[in-house]
Design a protein around this motif. Structure first.
Motif, PDB file in Angstrom:
ATOM      1  N   LEU A   1       0.803  -1.224   0.000  1.00 16.35           N
ATOM      2  CA  LEU A   1       0.000   0.000   0.000  1.00 16.35           C
ATOM      3  C   LEU A   1       0.841   1.283   0.000  1.00 16.35           C
ATOM      4  O   LEU A   1       0.601   2.170  -0.827  1.00 16.35           O
ATOM      5  N   PRO A   2       1.853   1.418   0.875  1.00 10.40           N
ATOM      6  CA  PRO A   2       2.640   2.666   0.864  1.00 10.40           C
ATOM      7  C   PRO A   2       3.313   2.947  -0.476  1.00 10.40           C
ATOM      8  O   PRO A   2       3.394   4.097  -0.900  1.00 10.40           O
ATOM      9  N   ALA A   3       3.803   1.911  -1.143  1.00 14.90           N
ATOM     10  CA  ALA A   3       4.452   2.120  -2.446  1.00 14.90           C
ATOM     11  C   ALA A   3       3.415   2.460  -3.511  1.00 14.90           C
ATOM     12  O   ALA A   3       3.637   3.347  -4.343  1.00 14.90           O
ATOM     13  N   LEU A   4       2.292   1.779  -3.497  1.00 16.68           N
ATOM     14  CA  LEU A   4       1.234   2.042  -4.478  1.00 16.68           C
ATOM     15  C   LEU A   4       0.733   3.489  -4.391  1.00 16.68           C
ATOM     16  O   LEU A   4       0.390   4.092  -5.405  1.00 16.68           O
ATOM     17  N   GLN A   5       0.700   4.032  -3.196  1.00 17.25           N
ATOM     18  CA  GLN A   5       0.200   5.387  -2.987  1.00 17.25           C
ATOM     19  C   GLN A   5       1.185   6.466  -3.424  1.00 17.25           C
ATOM     20  O   GLN A   5       0.823   7.627  -3.503  1.00 17.25           O
ATOM     21  N   ARG A   6       2.413   6.097  -3.753  1.00 13.98           N
ATOM     22  CA  ARG A   6       3.455   7.082  -4.056  1.00 13.98           C
ATOM     23  C   ARG A   6       3.853   7.149  -5.525  1.00 13.98           C
ATOM     24  O   ARG A   6       4.741   7.917  -5.876  1.00 13.98           O
ATOM     25  N   VAL A   7       3.245   6.353  -6.374  1.00 15.68           N
ATOM     26  CA  VAL A   7       3.656   6.329  -7.779  1.00 15.68           C
ATOM     27  C   VAL A   7       2.601   6.955  -8.682  1.00 15.68           C
ATOM     28  O   VAL A   7       1.442   7.114  -8.297  1.00 15.68           O
ATOM     29  N   GLY A   8       3.030   7.260  -9.897  1.00 14.20           N
ATOM     30  CA  GLY A   8       2.114   7.838 -10.871  1.00 14.20           C
ATOM     31  C   GLY A   8       1.109   6.850 -11.422  1.00 14.20           C
ATOM     32  O   GLY A   8       0.016   7.233 -11.834  1.00 14.20           O
ATOM     33  N   PHE A   9       1.475   5.562 -11.432  1.00 14.24           N
ATOM     34  CA  PHE A   9       0.583   4.526 -11.948  1.00 14.24           C
ATOM     35  C   PHE A   9       0.646   3.320 -11.017  1.00 14.24           C
ATOM     36  O   PHE A   9       1.647   2.608 -10.972  1.00 14.24           O
ATOM     37  N   ALA A  10      -0.423   3.124 -10.253  1.00 14.30           N
ATOM     38  CA  ALA A  10      -0.531   1.995  -9.327  1.00 14.30           C
ATOM     39  C   ALA A  10      -1.359   0.907  -9.997  1.00 14.30           C
ATOM     40  O   ALA A  10      -2.499   1.146 -10.399  1.00 14.30           O
ATOM     41  N   ALA A  11      -0.766  -0.271 -10.134  1.00 11.74           N
ATOM     42  CA  ALA A  11      -1.463  -1.384 -10.774  1.00 11.74           C
ATOM     43  C   ALA A  11      -1.469  -2.582  -9.841  1.00 11.74           C
ATOM     44  O   ALA A  11      -0.622  -2.706  -8.950  1.00 11.74           O
ATOM     45  N   THR A  12      -2.429  -3.463 -10.068  1.00 14.41           N
ATOM     46  CA  THR A  12      -2.525  -4.665  -9.247  1.00 14.41           C
ATOM     47  C   THR A  12      -3.054  -5.822 -10.076  1.00 14.41           C
ATOM     48  O   THR A  12      -3.386  -5.666 -11.247  1.00 14.41           O
ATOM     49  N   VAL A  13      -3.117  -6.965  -9.445  1.00 20.54           N
ATOM     50  CA  VAL A  13      -3.541  -8.205 -10.081  1.00 20.54           C
ATOM     51  C   VAL A  13      -4.994  -8.512  -9.716  1.00 20.54           C
ATOM     52  O   VAL A  13      -5.516  -7.993  -8.730  1.00 20.54           O
ATOM     53  N   GLN A  14      -5.622  -9.346 -10.505  1.00 19.22           N
ATOM     54  CA  GLN A  14      -7.043  -9.653 -10.337  1.00 19.22           C
ATOM     55  C   GLN A  14      -7.362 -10.209  -8.955  1.00 19.22           C
ATOM     56  O   GLN A  14      -8.412  -9.927  -8.389  1.00 19.22           O
ATOM     57  N   ASP A  15      -6.471 -10.982  -8.366  1.00 20.55           N
ATOM     58  CA  ASP A  15      -6.746 -11.603  -7.072  1.00 20.55           C
ATOM     59  C   ASP A  15      -6.123 -10.849  -5.894  1.00 20.55           C
ATOM     60  O   ASP A  15      -5.916 -11.407  -4.826  1.00 20.55           O
ATOM     61  N   ALA A  16      -5.879  -9.561  -6.072  1.00 17.17           N
ATOM     62  CA  ALA A  16      -5.325  -8.728  -4.993  1.00 17.17           C
ATOM     63  C   ALA A  16      -6.375  -8.496  -3.907  1.00 17.17           C
ATOM     64  O   ALA A  16      -7.577  -8.692  -4.116  1.00 17.17           O
ATOM     65  N   ARG A  17      -5.924  -8.042  -2.761  1.00 14.96           N
ATOM     66  CA  ARG A  17      -6.827  -7.643  -1.679  1.00 14.96           C
ATOM     67  C   ARG A  17      -7.724  -6.516  -2.182  1.00 14.96           C
ATOM     68  O   ARG A  17      -7.307  -5.678  -2.968  1.00 14.96           O
ATOM     69  N   GLU A  18      -8.938  -6.481  -1.694  1.00 16.31           N
ATOM     70  CA  GLU A  18      -9.893  -5.447  -2.113  1.00 16.31           C
ATOM     71  C   GLU A  18      -9.396  -4.043  -1.792  1.00 16.31           C
ATOM     72  O   GLU A  18      -9.635  -3.117  -2.554  1.00 16.31           O
ATOM     73  N   GLU A  19      -8.689  -3.886  -0.676  1.00 15.32           N
ATOM     74  CA  GLU A  19      -8.147  -2.575  -0.317  1.00 15.32           C
ATOM     75  C   GLU A  19      -7.141  -2.087  -1.351  1.00 15.32           C
ATOM     76  O   GLU A  19      -7.025  -0.884  -1.592  1.00 15.32           O
ATOM     77  N   ILE A  20      -6.425  -3.014  -1.939  1.00 15.80           N
ATOM     78  CA  ILE A  20      -5.438  -2.664  -2.960  1.00 15.80           C
ATOM     79  C   ILE A  20      -6.139  -2.330  -4.276  1.00 15.80           C
ATOM     80  O   ILE A  20      -5.816  -1.335  -4.932  1.00 15.80           O
ATOM     81  N   LYS A  21      -7.121  -3.139  -4.636  1.00 13.89           N
ATOM     82  CA  LYS A  21      -7.879  -2.855  -5.859  1.00 13.89           C
ATOM     83  C   LYS A  21      -8.552  -1.486  -5.782  1.00 13.89           C
ATOM     84  O   LYS A  21      -8.647  -0.780  -6.788  1.00 13.89           O
TER      85      LYS A  21
END
Length: 172
Positions: free
Chosen positions: A115-135
């Motif tokens: 989560l901390p890294a995803l919140q700091r980039v210009g493009f945050a991407a994830t996978v289909q089976d990621a946690r809902e909070e991440i999606k």
């Protein structure tokens, strides 16, 4: 507010988590206690597509594994940060080392430590089976699960956003 395509069009560095992104998140142990990971060749091809277009790829993982080092070497990934419990700090260092601004970087993660890294980039991407909070905070969700060509889908999304015909990249 920028669209996912606009965000992806600016990417110069893609940073990948390992467990749950490049792998399916399961850990395998052999009879002697050796650990094993399974990587999808399609993800490897997606990474090579990015590298072939001048987009740098890095690995950022909280775990450390010689298997990850070997796979990164096979794919030509030069920046590998393992044993990084603080993903935000690890990401900051990768950005500095690569000389890339945060808004020119993508991070692909799947679980709460990302989560901390995803919140700091210009493009945050994830996978289909990621946690809902991440999606919920991701700019784009791959249609595939982690370790099953999700990184390939993300690579193609970024390249298409940058005007690349991904089918033309395949050598026959």
């Amino acid at each position: 507010m920028l669209s996912p395509e606009q965000r992806a069009s600016r990417i110069r560095l893609v940073v990948l988590d390992v467990d749950g992104v490049l792998t399916d998140g399961r850990l395998y142990y052999g009879p002697e206690g050796e650990s094993m990971k399974v990587f999808d060749v399609r993800d490897g091809h997606g990474i090579k597509m990015l590298l072939g277009r001048g987009i740098e790829v890095a690995i950022l993982s909280s775990r450390s594994s010689p298997i990850v080092t070997r796979r990164a070497h096979e794919l030509g990934i030069r920046r590998v940060a393992q044993g990084q419990g603080d993903k935000a700090a690890g990401l900051r260092q990768l950005l500095v080392d690569a000389g890339v601004a945060a808004d020119e970087a993508a991070f692909v993660g799947d679980d709460l430590p990302d989560l901390p890294a995803l919140q700091r980039v210009g493009f945050a991407a994830t996978v289909q089976d990621a946690r809902e909070e991440i999606k919920a905070i991701a700019h784009w969700v791959a249609p595939e699960p982690g370790g099953r060509a999700a990184v390939r889908a993300i690579a193609e999304f970024i390249l298409r956003a940058q005007g690349v015909d991904c089918t033309a990249m395949v050598k026959g």
